[in-house]
Structure formats: C-alpha cells, structure tokens
Design a protein around this motif. Structure first.
Motif, PDB file in Angstrom:
ATOM      1  N   ARG A  47       1.066  -0.929  -0.132  1.00  0.00           N
ATOM      2  CA  ARG A  47       0.085   0.017   0.232  1.00  0.00           C
ATOM      3  C   ARG A  47       0.198   1.539  -0.027  1.00  0.00           C
ATOM      4  NH1 ARG A  47      -4.053  -1.823   4.609  1.00  0.00           N
ATOM      5  NH2 ARG A  47      -1.831  -2.446   5.351  1.00  0.00           N
ATOM      6  N   VAL A  48       1.639   0.721   0.145  1.00  0.00           N
ATOM      7  CA  VAL A  48       2.556   2.364  -0.111  1.00  0.00           C
ATOM      8  C   VAL A  48       2.839   2.450  -1.917  1.00  0.00           C
ATOM      9  CG1 VAL A  48       4.746   1.005  -0.417  1.00  0.00           C
ATOM     10  CG2 VAL A  48       5.581   3.309   0.587  1.00  0.00           C
ATOM     11  N   TYR A  49       2.283   1.809  -2.427  1.00  0.00           N
ATOM     12  CA  TYR A  49       3.050   2.728  -3.796  1.00  0.00           C
ATOM     13  C   TYR A  49       1.119   3.344  -3.946  1.00  0.00           C
ATOM     14  CZ  TYR A  49       6.127  -0.662  -5.351  1.00  0.00           C
ATOM     15  OH  TYR A  49       7.526  -1.113  -5.794  1.00  0.00           O
ATOM     16  N   GLY A  50       0.468   3.469  -3.266  1.00  0.00           N
ATOM     17  CA  GLY A  50      -0.595   4.522  -2.442  1.00  0.00           C
ATOM     18  C   GLY A  50      -0.620   5.998  -2.330  1.00  0.00           C
ATOM     19  N   ASP A  51       0.753   6.064  -1.821  1.00  0.00           N
ATOM     20  CA  ASP A  51       1.336   7.394  -1.240  1.00  0.00           C
ATOM     21  C   ASP A  51       2.881   7.867  -1.964  1.00  0.00           C
ATOM     22  OD1 ASP A  51       2.615   9.070   0.777  1.00  0.00           O
ATOM     23  OD2 ASP A  51       1.583   8.905   2.145  1.00  0.00           O
ATOM     24  N   ALA A  57       9.992   7.594  -1.261  1.00  0.00           N
ATOM     25  CA  ALA A  57      11.091   6.566   0.120  1.00  0.00           C
ATOM     26  C   ALA A  57      11.807   5.346  -0.384  1.00  0.00           C
ATOM     27  CB  ALA A  57      10.368   7.025   1.255  1.00  0.00           C
ATOM     28  N   LEU A  58      10.642   4.852  -0.559  1.00  0.00           N
ATOM     29  CA  LEU A  58      11.289   3.585  -0.970  1.00  0.00           C
ATOM     30  C   LEU A  58      11.738   3.584  -2.899  1.00  0.00           C
ATOM     31  CD1 LEU A  58      10.225   0.163  -1.078  1.00  0.00           C
ATOM     32  CD2 LEU A  58       8.391   0.651  -2.983  1.00  0.00           C
ATOM     33  N   ARG A  59      11.780   4.065  -3.516  1.00  0.00           N
ATOM     34  CA  ARG A  59      12.209   4.353  -4.538  1.00  0.00           C
ATOM     35  C   ARG A  59      13.976   4.872  -4.096  1.00  0.00           C
ATOM     36  NH1 ARG A  59       7.513   6.852  -7.468  1.00  0.00           N
ATOM     37  NH2 ARG A  59       9.130   8.749  -7.199  1.00  0.00           N
ATOM     38  N   SER A 203      -5.025  -3.242  -3.611  1.00  0.00           N
ATOM     39  CA  SER A 203      -6.422  -3.094  -3.550  1.00  0.00           C
ATOM     40  C   SER A 203      -6.400  -2.785  -5.525  1.00  0.00           C
ATOM     41  CB  SER A 203      -7.050  -1.925  -2.821  1.00  0.00           C
ATOM     42  OG  SER A 203      -6.275  -0.521  -3.382  1.00  0.00           O
ATOM     43  N   PRO A 204      -7.977  -2.734  -6.193  1.00  0.00           N
ATOM     44  CA  PRO A 204      -8.335  -3.176  -7.497  1.00  0.00           C
ATOM     45  C   PRO A 204      -8.350  -1.091  -7.676  1.00  0.00           C
ATOM     46  CG  PRO A 204     -10.524  -4.160  -6.080  1.00  0.00           C
ATOM     47  CD  PRO A 204      -9.350  -3.495  -5.499  1.00  0.00           C
ATOM     48  N   GLN A 205      -8.086  -0.142  -6.666  1.00  0.00           N
ATOM     49  CA  GLN A 205      -8.223   1.085  -7.312  1.00  0.00           C
ATOM     50  C   GLN A 205      -6.653   0.983  -6.861  1.00  0.00           C
ATOM     51  OE1 GLN A 205      -9.460  -0.464  -4.317  1.00  0.00           O
ATOM     52  NE2 GLN A 205     -12.392   0.513  -5.064  1.00  0.00           N
ATOM     53  N   LEU A 206      -5.993   0.969  -6.478  1.00  0.00           N
ATOM     54  CA  LEU A 206      -4.004   0.847  -6.431  1.00  0.00           C
ATOM     55  C   LEU A 206      -3.849   0.201  -7.583  1.00  0.00           C
ATOM     56  CD1 LEU A 206      -1.496   2.281  -5.294  1.00  0.00           C
ATOM     57  CD2 LEU A 206      -1.724  -0.002  -4.296  1.00  0.00           C
ATOM     58  N   LEU A 207      -4.111  -1.074  -7.936  1.00  0.00           N
ATOM     59  CA  LEU A 207      -4.242  -1.797  -9.287  1.00  0.00           C
ATOM     60  C   LEU A 207      -4.142  -0.860 -10.735  1.00  0.00           C
ATOM     61  CD1 LEU A 207      -4.579  -5.295  -8.638  1.00  0.00           C
ATOM     62  CD2 LEU A 207      -2.677  -4.378  -8.837  1.00  0.00           C
ATOM     63  N   GLU A 208      -5.822   0.017 -10.474  1.00  0.00           N
ATOM     64  CA  GLU A 208      -5.298   1.007 -11.699  1.00  0.00           C
ATOM     65  C   GLU A 208      -4.617   1.646 -12.017  1.00  0.00           C
ATOM     66  OE1 GLU A 208      -7.787   1.423 -15.102  1.00  0.00           O
ATOM     67  OE2 GLU A 208      -8.140  -0.148 -13.451  1.00  0.00           O
ATOM     68  N   ALA A 209      -4.542   2.430 -10.472  1.00  0.00           N
ATOM     69  CA  ALA A 209      -3.543   3.730 -10.661  1.00  0.00           C
ATOM     70  C   ALA A 209      -2.639   3.795 -11.187  1.00  0.00           C
ATOM     71  CB  ALA A 209      -3.653   4.193  -9.307  1.00  0.00           C
ATOM     72  N   LEU A 210      -1.647   2.178 -10.216  1.00  0.00           N
ATOM     73  CA  LEU A 210      -1.538   1.804 -11.274  1.00  0.00           C
ATOM     74  C   LEU A 210      -0.508   1.248 -12.804  1.00  0.00           C
ATOM     75  CD1 LEU A 210       0.734  -0.805  -8.216  1.00  0.00           C
ATOM     76  CD2 LEU A 210       1.451   1.868  -9.081  1.00  0.00           C
ATOM     77  N   ALA A 211      -1.675   0.274 -13.266  1.00  0.00           N
ATOM     78  CA  ALA A 211      -2.227   0.551 -14.572  1.00  0.00           C
ATOM     79  C   ALA A 211      -1.601   2.002 -15.602  1.00  0.00           C
ATOM     80  CB  ALA A 211      -2.698  -0.194 -15.071  1.00  0.00           C
ATOM     81  N   LEU A 212      -2.667   3.097 -14.271  1.00  0.00           N
ATOM     82  CA  LEU A 212      -2.837   4.188 -15.236  1.00  0.00           C
ATOM     83  C   LEU A 212      -1.521   4.873 -15.315  1.00  0.00           C
ATOM     84  CD1 LEU A 212      -5.949   5.477 -13.957  1.00  0.00           C
ATOM     85  CD2 LEU A 212      -5.498   4.658 -16.748  1.00  0.00           C
ATOM     86  N   ARG A 213      -0.150   5.163 -14.090  1.00  0.00           N
ATOM     87  CA  ARG A 213       0.579   5.430 -13.697  1.00  0.00           C
ATOM     88  C   ARG A 213       1.996   4.879 -14.965  1.00  0.00           C
ATOM     89  NH1 ARG A 213      -0.021   5.937  -8.525  1.00  0.00           N
ATOM     90  NH2 ARG A 213       1.752   5.008  -7.839  1.00  0.00           N
ATOM     91  N   PHE A 214       1.859   3.657 -15.070  1.00  0.00           N
ATOM     92  CA  PHE A 214       2.989   2.649 -15.963  1.00  0.00           C
ATOM     93  C   PHE A 214       3.355   3.714 -16.804  1.00  0.00           C
ATOM     94  CE2 PHE A 214       4.792  -0.917 -18.186  1.00  0.00           C
ATOM     95  CZ  PHE A 214       5.348  -1.307 -16.626  1.00  0.00           C
TER      96      PHE A 214
END
Length: 352
Positions: A47-51, A57-59, A203-214
């Motif tokens: 869930r860190v990818y949602g913030d 910081a992770l990168r 979460s489905p919302q996080l997966l969708e956000a990652l797909a859009l930012r990819f």
C-alpha cells in the motif's frame, strides 16, 4: 558486476523470473544478490504505492541498496515495479558510474497492462475488469472439486465464448469478484508466490492507478536497452541473450558528471590565481610600448600574444575568470608549469 532491472505491474511474474535468473546464474558459480520491495519495505506492505511520499522514499531506498551492492563481485537483480522511466534512468546512471553493464527485463501479463490478472471463466465486462487470480495457460486445469470452474470448457458445460451462463450460482459470481483465497485457487506450484501476492494487499483501485501511471520501457531509450520482454510465464527466460548482454557487452562509458574529479594539491587554485594575475599585469605593461602587429612576449613563457588593439583590464579580467572557472573543473598538477602558456593560448583564441 552487471545490474538486471525487472519491470512490470503486480502479478506479472517478476519475482518468479528474478528467482529463475538467480538460480541459473548461481548454478554457474556467480555471486548474485537480489534487491526487492520486501527487503526494503520491512513491516510495510504494497500500500506504500498509494502514498506518493512513501513511494518516493521506497525508490530512494531501492536505489541506495542497489548502489551499495554494485561491485565487481556480484550480479545485482532489482525485483520491483520500476514503472517510472525517470527512476530507470537513475539506475542506468548508477550502472554507468560503476562502469558495469545493465539490462532490463520487462514482464507483461497476458491480456494487457490494466487490471488485475483474470480468473479462468470470470466475467470480462468493464465492471469486472479488475479480477483476482491469473494463472498461465499451461497451468490451467481443473480446480478444487466443487468449485464448478474449469480451465477448459468441457462438453456439457454451459460456457459460451469463455463465459459462464446465467445458471451459474450467484454465490460463485460474487466469489469470483472478491479478493480470493489464493491457496484454494492456484496449483501447488504457485502456492508460495500466491501467499506473497495475498500479503501484498494491492487493492483494485491501487492496481488501476498503477496501470494508469505505468511508463512502459522503450528500447529506443538508452536506459531501457538491452530490453527483454516476457509475456506470461510460459515463455522461456532468454538466458543466453541475458548472459551475452551482461557479460559480453562493454560497459557504457561514464558521463563526466559521474566521474570522480582528479586529485589536486591544496595550492592549485592559489597558483592558478597567482599565475593568471601575473600574466594580466605583464600584458598591460607590454602593450604600453607596442604597436599593432607586434607580439607581446612575457618572461617565462613560450607562447606570445599578437597585439592588434589596446586591451582593457576589464576585458582581460572577464577572460581570466572564464579561464579559472574552466580550469577548476579539470584540475591537474601536471599542468602547473604550463598554466601561463595555457592562459596565453586561451586569450589568443578568445580575443581574435
């Protein structure tokens, strides 16, 4: 040693491919070290990818871990999403600074980049585009008894174009669209990876956000090549091509900005300032008795400056500052005896 960067959305098989590559290289007697999200995140989850702040910081932590491990003795594998091209460029610069080859392995899920992996027989309507459990086609087969879902439609099954008909119980449809119990849906070969996925909490919302930012890799970019694209888990890992890219290719030459500056004595700048000041004073004195066309000669130098017009101290001081700024970027103690000649050459080229 070389750096291997894995790139792809969640559930695309990156971790399995990274482990497959690690085992293959370790079998050849090579030292291999894997840097992944789990090592850096610790007690945190995906869930860190949602913030944005925590993801940044992770990168930074991933980049630092890679930089610490880049050496002449280990192959470093970075197993993470790495979906931002700017971050991949930073990794490319790290490899250039370490003078080691780099390659990119892009893992793609069959069916595209958006949404979660699809479950066999799940509804493909837009409302259910985010599904829950994907398995490669070769691994599909009958699931647990009583589920009523099969990898291949059988005679007598009420299936049309891969979709179950309305007589499938509604409880099963709801089961297909909620977060699954992965150990019950996957084969034993996938149990370990499925447990890791269930802990990831995408979460489905996080997966969708990652797909859009990819930002998909492009082999036309120097930081994305050599690029190896793997679709699903059926396609074999191109081990021979990866070995050639890592151990037979020449490392990219480092940029000037990534090279360490040569050591210079503590008095280099002082001597540079003193010599250039003496040259300016000598030129101002020599031009007092010179006529256009004369060569201005200074004691202790072999270079001369042709006098064509009166030179002002403001003009010479401006050129002196430019020469000092350039020379400070390339300090070299061997040039100390030639500083006066170098400055006269610079003035001759700048004034005419």
């Amino acid at each position: 040693m070389p750096l291997v960067v894995f790139c792809g959305l969640p559930y695309s098989g990156k971790s399995r491919r990274a482990e497959e590559l690690r085992v293959a290289l370790a079998a050849e007697g090579r030292a291999v070290y894997v840097v992944d999200d789990a090592e850096v995140l610790g007690a945190e989850d995906a869930r860190v990818y949602g913030d944005s702040a925590r993801e940044k910081a992770l990168r930074g932590a991933l980049r630092a871990a890679v930089e610490r491990r880049l050496s002449r003795h280990e192959v470093v594998i970075l197993d993470s999403l790495n979906y931002i091209k700017g971050f991949r460029y930073e990794l490319y610069c790290l490899a250039r600074a370490a003078r080691t080859p780099l390659c990119l392995v892009y893992c793609v899920r069959p069916g595209g980049l958006s949404g979660r992996p699809r479950m066999a027989g799940a509804d493909e309507s837009p409302s259910c585009s985010v599904s829950v459990s994907w398995r490669p086609r070769a691994e599909e087969g009958p699931l647990a008894a009583g589920t009523g879902v099969r990898g291949e439609p059988q005679a007598g099954d009420s299936v049309v174009n891969g979709r179950a008909q309305a007589e499938i119980p509604k409880e099963l449809e709801r089961e297909e669209t909620r977060t699954p119990d992965f150990p019950a849906l996957v084969t034993s070969e996938f149990e370990k990876s499925a447990e890791r996925v269930s802990d990831a909490l995408y979460s489905p919302q996080l997966l969708e956000a990652l797909a859009l930012r990819f930002e998909a890799p492009d082999s036309r970019n120097r930081w994305d090549r050599p690029l190896f694209t793997l679709v699903g888990l059926e396609e074999p890992l191109p081990l021979s091509e990866i070995r050639a890219a890592l151990f037979e290719n020449r490392a990219p030459p480092p940029h000037q900005s990534t090279q360490s500056q040569p050591l210079a004595s503590g008095t280099f700048l002082h001597q540079l300032d003193q010599v250039t000041s003496q040259v300016l004073a000598g030129l101002m004195e020599a031009q007092k008795s010179a006529v256009p066309g004369d060569l201005l000669k200074l004691s202790g130098t072999t270079e001369h400056l042709r006098f064509t017009r009166p030179l002002t101290m403001a003009e010479l001081s401006r050129l002196r500052r430019q020469f000092i700024s350039y020379t400070k970027m390339h300090p070299n103690n061997e040039n100390l005896p030639e500083l006066a000649n170098m400055f006269l050459q610079y003035l001759s080229q700048s004034l005419h």
